[in-house]
Design an enzyme around this catalytic site. Sequence first.
Site, PDB file in Angstrom:
ATOM      1  N   TYR A 147      -5.680   3.867   2.886  1.00 26.19           N
ATOM      2  CA  TYR A 147      -6.355   3.390   1.667  1.00 26.19           C
ATOM      3  C   TYR A 147      -6.415   1.857   1.641  1.00 26.19           C
ATOM      4  CZ  TYR A 147      -7.244   3.324  -3.461  1.00 26.19           C
ATOM      5  OH  TYR A 147      -7.757   3.129  -4.721  1.00 26.19           O
ATOM      6  N   LYS A 151      -9.826  -0.302   1.565  1.00 25.07           N
ATOM      7  CA  LYS A 151     -10.115  -1.169   0.413  1.00 25.07           C
ATOM      8  C   LYS A 151     -10.189  -2.634   0.823  1.00 25.07           C
ATOM      9  CE  LYS A 151     -10.505   1.946  -2.839  1.00 25.07           C
ATOM     10  NZ  LYS A 151     -11.735   2.116  -3.624  1.00 25.07           N
TER      11      LYS A 151
END
Length: 241
Positions: A147, A151
């Site tokens: 993640y 991101k």
Amino acid sequence: MPRVALVTGGSRGIGAAISKALKAEGFGVAATYAGNDDAARAFTEETGIKTFKWDVASYEDCAKGIAQVEAELGPIDVLVNNAGITRDKPFHKMAPEDWNAVINTNLTGLFNMTHNVWGGMRERKFGRVINISSINGQKGQFAQANYSAAKAGDLGFTKALAQEGARAGITVNAVCPGYIATEMVMAVPEKVRNDVILPQIPVGRLGEPEEIARCVAFLASDDAGFITGSTISANGGQYMA
Ligand code: CAA
């Protein structure tokens, strides 16, 4: 004709708040969702905002879905890349599927969506692309190698594309939410949330989805025309990038 905004993952969580805020600002709004039909139906009943089901991880589905939205609502002026998933695991437990699912949705999804509206925005000499990144793309997060990588990638994508869009009247910006009171954060074990995460937030509470939606509504507005390639951090002081 009102401007048209498309919000991915726009029927739940932060995305739902964004869809509603943009509607309140006078945009014609469409929201995408990937799987939860019941939530999408309830959202449309509550708000009158039309939902469209497709997977942002598929380039072909994005091309088809965007064509359908544009046929029904008109050319997309504002794209909010909000759809995102987590598969949190310490790295030694993270399987290739956990990595691929998160990268394909949270990073490649931005390419798939934006690439399919970019030509139209360039032709019309106007566009707003707003990417929902995360505090965890800025600072990294234990159990989120996938993640955090995606991101952080979203921020690089934002800054590169801002340079390309500038001459064509397209702004490209990112918002980095901190820990917001949504199902995604509520999925973190309660003990971790209360004993580890909350004490790290100087304002002493989780954020509200509407607090992110207001950042997005501002970036989508004409008032924000000189802002491009930037990142708004809204995290209660947890990380000052
Ligand atoms: N830093 C250092 N160590 C940590 C840690 C951290 N932040 N979090 C957990 N640990 C440690 C634990 O103390 C534990 O150590 P011991 O074994 O010595 O007791 C160990 O790591 C836990 O390891 P496990 O193998 O038992 O972990 P698990 O497989 O059960 O996974 C977890 C647990 C997934 C890490 C869980 O703790 C968790 O979900 N943590 C929160 C992760 C997080 O913040 N995710 C963000 C979700 S919200 C979001 O992503 C939205 C956004 O954009 C902000």
